[in-house]
Enzyme design. Structure first.
Site, PDB file in Angstrom:
ATOM      1  N   THR A  31      31.294  39.742  33.529  1.00 44.16           N
ATOM      2  CA  THR A  31      32.324  39.443  34.769  1.00 44.16           C
ATOM      3  C   THR A  31      31.552  40.125  35.942  1.00 44.16           C
ATOM      4  OG1 THR A  31      33.822  41.363  34.586  1.00 44.16           O
ATOM      5  CG2 THR A  31      34.144  39.645  33.060  1.00 44.16           C
ATOM      6  N   CYS A  32      32.286  40.032  37.259  1.00 43.45           N
ATOM      7  CA  CYS A  32      31.897  40.572  38.326  1.00 43.45           C
ATOM      8  C   CYS A  32      31.895  42.072  38.029  1.00 43.45           C
ATOM      9  CB  CYS A  32      32.872  40.319  39.624  1.00 43.45           C
ATOM     10  SG  CYS A  32      34.294  40.614  39.367  1.00 43.45           S
ATOM     11  N   SER A  88      40.046  48.507  33.548  1.00 43.63           N
ATOM     12  CA  SER A  88      39.941  47.759  34.759  1.00 43.63           C
ATOM     13  C   SER A  88      39.799  48.481  36.062  1.00 43.63           C
ATOM     14  CB  SER A  88      40.844  46.379  34.883  1.00 43.63           C
ATOM     15  OG  SER A  88      40.777  45.858  33.813  1.00 43.63           O
ATOM     16  N   GLU A 124      45.396  44.870  34.954  1.00 47.27           N
ATOM     17  CA  GLU A 124      45.250  43.537  35.448  1.00 47.27           C
ATOM     18  C   GLU A 124      45.154  42.656  34.278  1.00 47.27           C
ATOM     19  OE1 GLU A 124      42.306  41.620  35.388  1.00 47.27           O
ATOM     20  OE2 GLU A 124      40.993  43.064  35.223  1.00 47.27           O
ATOM     21  N   ALA A 181      45.595  30.875  56.490  1.00 49.83           N
ATOM     22  CA  ALA A 181      45.171  29.843  55.548  1.00 49.83           C
ATOM     23  C   ALA A 181      44.019  30.511  54.834  1.00 49.83           C
ATOM     24  CB  ALA A 181      44.945  28.443  55.916  1.00 49.83           C
ATOM     25  N   GLU A 241      42.090  33.862  52.151  1.00 51.19           N
ATOM     26  CA  GLU A 241      42.121  34.033  50.742  1.00 51.19           C
ATOM     27  C   GLU A 241      43.670  34.797  50.333  1.00 51.19           C
ATOM     28  OE1 GLU A 241      39.685  36.893  47.663  1.00 51.19           O
ATOM     29  OE2 GLU A 241      38.921  36.522  49.646  1.00 51.19           O
ATOM     30  N   ILE A 263      46.498  34.483  51.926  1.00 52.71           N
ATOM     31  CA  ILE A 263      47.506  33.582  52.086  1.00 52.71           C
ATOM     32  C   ILE A 263      47.505  32.616  50.960  1.00 52.71           C
ATOM     33  CG2 ILE A 263      48.566  31.767  53.218  1.00 52.71           C
ATOM     34  CD1 ILE A 263      49.611  34.088  54.356  1.00 52.71           C
TER      35      ILE A 263
END
EC number: 1.2.1.70
Length: 419
Positions: free
Chosen positions: A49-50, A107, A112, A188, A190, A192
């Site tokens: 993962t990241c 995490s 999460e 609009a 990330e 939101i």
């Protein structure tokens, strides 16, 4: 059979190193195939993962350094660069680590839930490549049930710890049902978009998106069947909104006290919740002075988040206890399997000795040898063959000065019971 977990994560390695050690979709299948063909590896699962890259393996004894060497060679990273950031867990420690990771206890954001889905995907990818052996199959299935138990018995994932989620949680607390509420989203970006996803997941179906550029607003609106307006049109639609959530990059406030005051009159003073998560502010601070207007800023949300993080830490104590209990139980089960294998091999060896000596005895009887002599010879040979390995083990333990080992062997043979 031995369980091994090696990896790096956000605790131990920089983003630069994590990028170098990541297994993208273009590399994963090849990596799993290589591990499947590795002489020291029985099975493997790769989690990438990241925030972390981890390799879980069922390996032969002494394979730790070989798997580390493989990881270094696969990514063409020198061991001197990799090893300082690498952690290695074996047996029960490896089991416990996988369970902690899957429960969100390791995490970046404590508790999460997304990581469990990523672990399940890693397991699924490995199964597709036929890289999961019986031990890893049992381990991952058990891990998934432990993660479910932690979510059921604790509230580790029940408190908002992101600004977007906290904003939605606040709205849920103030309004009885989001299904009946109209939400005006200003911006609009990330944040939101995350807010919209949380609102939609909680039953909100009436959304209005106001944004400077219509194209970006349309992209967001299409996902949630929302109405699109420009920032200039906000005064005409504000009265429809029960909830206003704003996050733009505007240097000046977009929603002023007068605008809200007018909207409240049109609403006949039905309450309006305004959540301003922009820095600088999108909503004038004086809006909070109005009756029936409930204004929360990013600082207010942060205090909620901080409180929730502390609550998650409390819940994590119980989650850690569950993981400790379950990892120990799984390790005990695994050891019992190893004992079953050893017993089977020992019994098979004894039967082979018996069959061999019996065949020779029967041949002697067929050739006319004295039956009593044949039976005595059979019993002597059988005794010598069966006690050879234990006798040699006793001698070695004594010669090497290992009294504890000597005691274990004596107990295993029941010698102390004969006294």
């Amino acid at each position: 059979m031995s369980l091994l977990a090696i990896g790096i994560n956000h605790h131990t390695a920089s983003v630069d190193l994590r990028e170098k050690v990541a297994f993208g979709p273009d590399k994963l299948a090849n990596a799993l195939q290589q591990l499947s063909q590795h002489e020291a590896v029985n099975g493997s699962v790769i989690l990438s993962t990241c925030n972390r890259t981890e390799v879980y393996c069922d390996v032969k004894s002494g394979a730790r350094s070989k798997v580390i060497d493989w990881l270094s060679q696969f990514h063409q990273i020198g061991l001197e660069e990799l090893k300082p950031s690498l952690y290695v867990y074996e047996e029960q420690a490896a089991i416990r680590h996988l369970m902690r990771v899957s429960c969100g206890l390791d995490s970046l954001v404590l508790g999460e839930p997304q990581i469990l889905g990523q672990v399940k995907q890693a397991y699924s990818d490995s199964r597709e490549q036929q890289a999961v052996d019986a031990s890893l199959e049992k381990l991952f299935q058990k891990t998934f049930s432990v993660a479910k138990r932690v979510r059921t018995e604790t509230d580790i994932g029940g408190n908002a710890v992101s600004v977007a989620y906290a904003a939605c949680t606040l709205a849920k607390h103030i309004f009885e049902s989001l299904e009946k509420s109209t939400v005006l989203l200003v911006g609009a970006g990330e944040t939101i978009e995350l807010v919209a996803k949380h609102l939609h997941a909680n039953g909100c179906s009436k959304m209005i998106v106001a944004n400077r550029t219509r194209e970006r607003a349309l992209t967001l609106a299409e996902q949630f069947d929302a109405q699109v307006i420009s920032l200039q049109e906000i005064p005409n639609h504000l009265a429809k909104a029960d909830i206003v959530i704003s996050s733009t990059a505007s240097p000046l406030p977009i929603i002023g006290k007068g605008m809200v005051e007018t909207a409240l009159k049109q609403r006949r003073h039905q309450p309006m919740l305004l959540v301003d998560i922009a820095v600088p502010r999108d909503v004038e601070a004086q809006v909070g002075d109005l009756n029936d207007a409930y204004l929360y800023t990013v600082d207010d949300l942060q205090s909620i988040i901080d409180s929730n993080i502390e609550q998650r830490k409390v819940e994590a104590i119980q989650a850690e206890a569950i993981v400790a209990e379950e990892s120990a139980a799984f390790m005990s089960w695994l050891r019992s399997l190893q004992a079953v294998d050893s017993i089977r091999e020992y019994r098979q060896s004894a039967n082979e000795i018996r069959e061999d000596l019996l065949s020779k005895a029967l041949l002697s009887l067929e050739s006319g040898s004295d039956p009593e002599k044949v039976l005595r010879e059979l019993s002597n040979r059988l005794t010598n063959k069966l006690i050879h390995a234990p006798t040699r083990a006793l001698q070695l333990a004594a010669e090497q000065g290992e009294p504890a080992k000597l005691t274990v062997i004596r107990q295993s043979l029941g010698l102390d019971e004969l006294k």
